[in-house]
Design a protein around this motif. Structure first.
Motif, short mmCIF file in Angstrom:
data_model
loop_
_atom_site.label_atom_id
_atom_site.label_comp_id
_atom_site.label_asym_id
_atom_site.label_seq_id
_atom_site.Cartn_x
_atom_site.Cartn_y
_atom_site.Cartn_z
N UNK A 91 8.92 5.47 -19.45
CA UNK A 91 8.49 5.06 -18.11
C UNK A 91 9.07 3.69 -17.79
N UNK A 92 9.44 3.53 -16.54
CA UNK A 92 9.93 2.25 -16.03
C UNK A 92 8.78 1.62 -15.26
N UNK A 93 8.06 0.70 -15.89
CA UNK A 93 6.90 0.07 -15.27
C UNK A 93 7.34 -0.80 -14.09
N UNK A 94 6.87 -0.44 -12.91
CA UNK A 94 7.17 -1.24 -11.73
C UNK A 94 5.95 -1.28 -10.81
N UNK A 95 5.73 -2.46 -10.21
CA UNK A 95 4.61 -2.64 -9.28
C UNK A 95 5.18 -2.60 -7.88
N UNK A 96 4.99 -1.46 -7.17
CA UNK A 96 5.62 -1.27 -5.87
C UNK A 96 4.67 -0.62 -4.86
N UNK A 97 3.48 -1.16 -4.66
CA UNK A 97 2.58 -0.59 -3.65
C UNK A 97 3.05 -0.90 -2.24
N UNK A 98 2.62 -0.07 -1.29
CA UNK A 98 2.96 -0.32 0.11
C UNK A 98 2.00 -1.35 0.72
N UNK A 99 2.46 -2.02 1.76
CA UNK A 99 1.60 -2.97 2.47
C UNK A 99 0.40 -2.22 3.06
N UNK A 100 -0.78 -2.81 2.95
CA UNK A 100 -1.99 -2.18 3.44
C UNK A 100 -2.72 -1.37 2.39
N UNK A 101 -2.13 -1.23 1.20
CA UNK A 101 -2.77 -0.48 0.13
C UNK A 101 -3.97 -1.25 -0.42
N UNK A 153 -19.10 -5.48 -12.13
CA UNK A 153 -18.30 -6.25 -11.17
C UNK A 153 -17.51 -5.28 -10.30
N UNK A 154 -17.78 -5.31 -9.00
CA UNK A 154 -17.00 -4.54 -8.03
C UNK A 154 -15.97 -5.47 -7.38
N UNK A 155 -14.72 -5.02 -7.34
CA UNK A 155 -13.66 -5.86 -6.79
C UNK A 155 -12.71 -5.02 -5.96
N UNK A 156 -11.93 -5.70 -5.11
CA UNK A 156 -10.95 -5.03 -4.26
C UNK A 156 -9.62 -5.78 -4.33
N UNK A 157 -8.54 -4.99 -4.52
CA UNK A 157 -7.18 -5.52 -4.47
C UNK A 157 -6.54 -5.01 -3.18
N UNK A 158 -5.97 -5.90 -2.37
CA UNK A 158 -5.38 -5.49 -1.10
C UNK A 158 -3.98 -6.07 -0.98
N UNK A 159 -3.03 -5.20 -0.65
CA UNK A 159 -1.63 -5.64 -0.52
C UNK A 159 -1.41 -6.13 0.91
N UNK A 160 -1.15 -7.41 1.05
CA UNK A 160 -0.98 -8.01 2.37
C UNK A 160 0.42 -7.80 2.92
N UNK A 199 8.78 -8.29 -4.59
CA UNK A 199 7.40 -8.51 -4.99
C UNK A 199 6.41 -8.13 -3.91
N UNK A 200 5.15 -8.50 -4.15
CA UNK A 200 4.08 -8.19 -3.21
C UNK A 200 3.15 -9.40 -3.08
N UNK A 201 2.66 -9.62 -1.85
CA UNK A 201 1.65 -10.64 -1.60
C UNK A 201 0.32 -9.92 -1.55
N UNK A 202 -0.62 -10.32 -2.40
CA UNK A 202 -1.87 -9.59 -2.52
C UNK A 202 -3.07 -10.52 -2.33
N UNK A 203 -4.19 -9.90 -2.02
CA UNK A 203 -5.47 -10.61 -1.95
C UNK A 203 -6.46 -9.86 -2.83
#
Length: 287
Positions: free
Chosen positions: A24-34, A66-73, A79-83
Motif C-alpha cells: 500500500x502507498x500510504x497517502x492522506x488525500x481527503x477532499x475539501x469539506x470531508x 472522547x468524541x471528536x471531529x476532523x474537518x478538511x477546510x 497537503x490539507x488544511x484541517x480543523x
C-alpha cells in the motif's frame, strides 16, 4: 514492565485480518469539506501500594469517552488544511467496586485546532496556539499518536516494519485519594509493522501493529513539606487500521502498562510507595 508482557496482554484486542502479499502507498488525500467523527474510549485501573491514606492493593477504575471531529477546510499544494475539535468528554471514576463519580474534564472541549498536514499525514504547521493543541491533534492519530508522525514516502509491503518519527503519549495520574498526587506524561517511539492489506470495494484497509517501551522518566517535586520523586517504567502494544477511503485511522486498540516507584521524603522520615496503571484504549470512527 517488559514489552512482551504488554504484547501478550493485548492478544484479546487484536483484529482479524486476512494475510496478503499486497502493498500500500500510504497517502492522506481527503477532499475539501470531508468530515470524520471519532470516538476514543479509555479504561484505566490504578493499583496502589504503600500509600498513607489507602490500604495496600487499593484500586481505582477510571473511564473516559472522547468524541471528536476532523474537518478538511481546504486542499493545498501537497497537503490539507484541517480543523480538529473535541466535541465532548465524559469521564467517571470509582474506588474498587464502589459507586461511580462523574468527573469534570472539559479543558480541551470546544477549542478547535487548525493545522496543515502533508500527504504523508505529517503535521507541517499549526495556526492556533492553545495549551491543549497537542492533545486535540492526537485525535487524528487514534487518540495515541503525537507530533512527528509520518508514513513512508515509498509503498510499503505486507510484513514490513518501519519507523514513523512519531511518539505514543500516555498521561499517568493519581488523585489525592492516596495522599500522593502524581500527574506526568510518558512517551515512547512508535514503530509500525504492516501485517496485511485488504481490498474492500472502493476502500483499502491497512492492518498495522506496534509495540514499544516508554522512555525512562524520573519526576521530582519539592515543597515546604518535603520532596516527591517518582521513577516510571512501562510499555505499550496495539493495532491500528488505516483506511484509504476514509483517509483516517478508522479503528485502533492499545494496551498500556506503567509502573511508578515513589519516594517521599519529609522532616519526619521517608516513605516508599508504588503505583501501577493498566489502561485499554479503543478508537473508531462514528456516524
Amino acid at each position: 514492565m517488559k514489552v512482551g508482557q504488554v504484547t501478550c496482554a493485548l492478544a484479546a484486542l487484536s483484529f482479524a485480518a486476512p494475510a496478503t502479499a499486497q502493498q500500500i502507498d500510504f497517502r492522506y488525500r481527503p477532499r475539501a469539506g470531508t468530515a470524520v467523527r471519532t470516538l476514543t474510549e479509555e479504561r484505566t485501573v490504578t493499583t496502589l501500594f504503600g500509600f498513607p491514606m489507602v490500604p495496600d492493593g487499593a484500586s481505582f477504575e477510571t473511564k473516559r469517552r472522547v468524541n471528536a471531529t476532523q474537518f478538511v477546510l481546504a486542499v493545498l499544494d501537497g497537503g490539507r488544511r484541517v480543523e480538529v475539535e473535541i466535541d465532548s468528554i465524559r469521564a467517571r471514576r470509582r474506588a474498587a467496586d464502589g459507586p461511580w463519580v462523574t468527573l469534570t474534564d472539559t479543558t480541551a472541549v470546544g477549542k478547535p485546532v487548525r493545522a496543515t498536514l502533508n500527504e504523508r499525514f505529517a503535521v507541517t504547521g499549526i495556526e492556533t496556539a492553545g495549551q491543549t493543541d497537542a492533545e486535540v491533534l492526537r485525535m487524528m492519530g487514534a487518540g495515541l499518536i503525537g507530533f512527528g508522525f509520518s508514513f513512508p514516502s515509498e509503498p510499503v509491503a505486507a510484513g514490513t516494519t518501519f519507523p514513523t518519527g512519531g511518539r505514543l503519549h500516555y498521561q499517568v495520574r493519581l488523585t489525592d485519594e492516596g495522599g500522593i498526587p502524581v500527574r506526568e506524561t510518558l512517551a515512547g517511539d512508535l514503530v509500525l509493522t504492516l501485517d496485511s492489506v485488504v481490498d474492500a470495494g472502493s476502500d483499502r484497509l491497512a492492518y498495522l501493529r506496534f509495540a514499544g517501551t516508554f522512555d525512562p522518566r524520573i519526576a521530582a517535586s519539592e515543597s515546604e513539606s518535603g520532596s516527591v520523586t517518582v521513577t516510571f517504567s512501562g510499555g505499550f502494544a496495539g493495532r491500528l487500521i488505516w483506511s484509504s477511503g476514509w483517509n483516517a485511522f478508522v479503528s485502533a486498540a492499545a494496551r498500556v502498562m506503567v509502573q511508578g516507584s515513589i519516594r517521599v521524603v519529609t522532616a519526619t522520615g521517608q516513605t516508599e510507595a508504588s503505583a501501577g496503571w493498566d489502561a485499554t484504549i479503543m478508537h473508531r470512527v462514528r456516524p
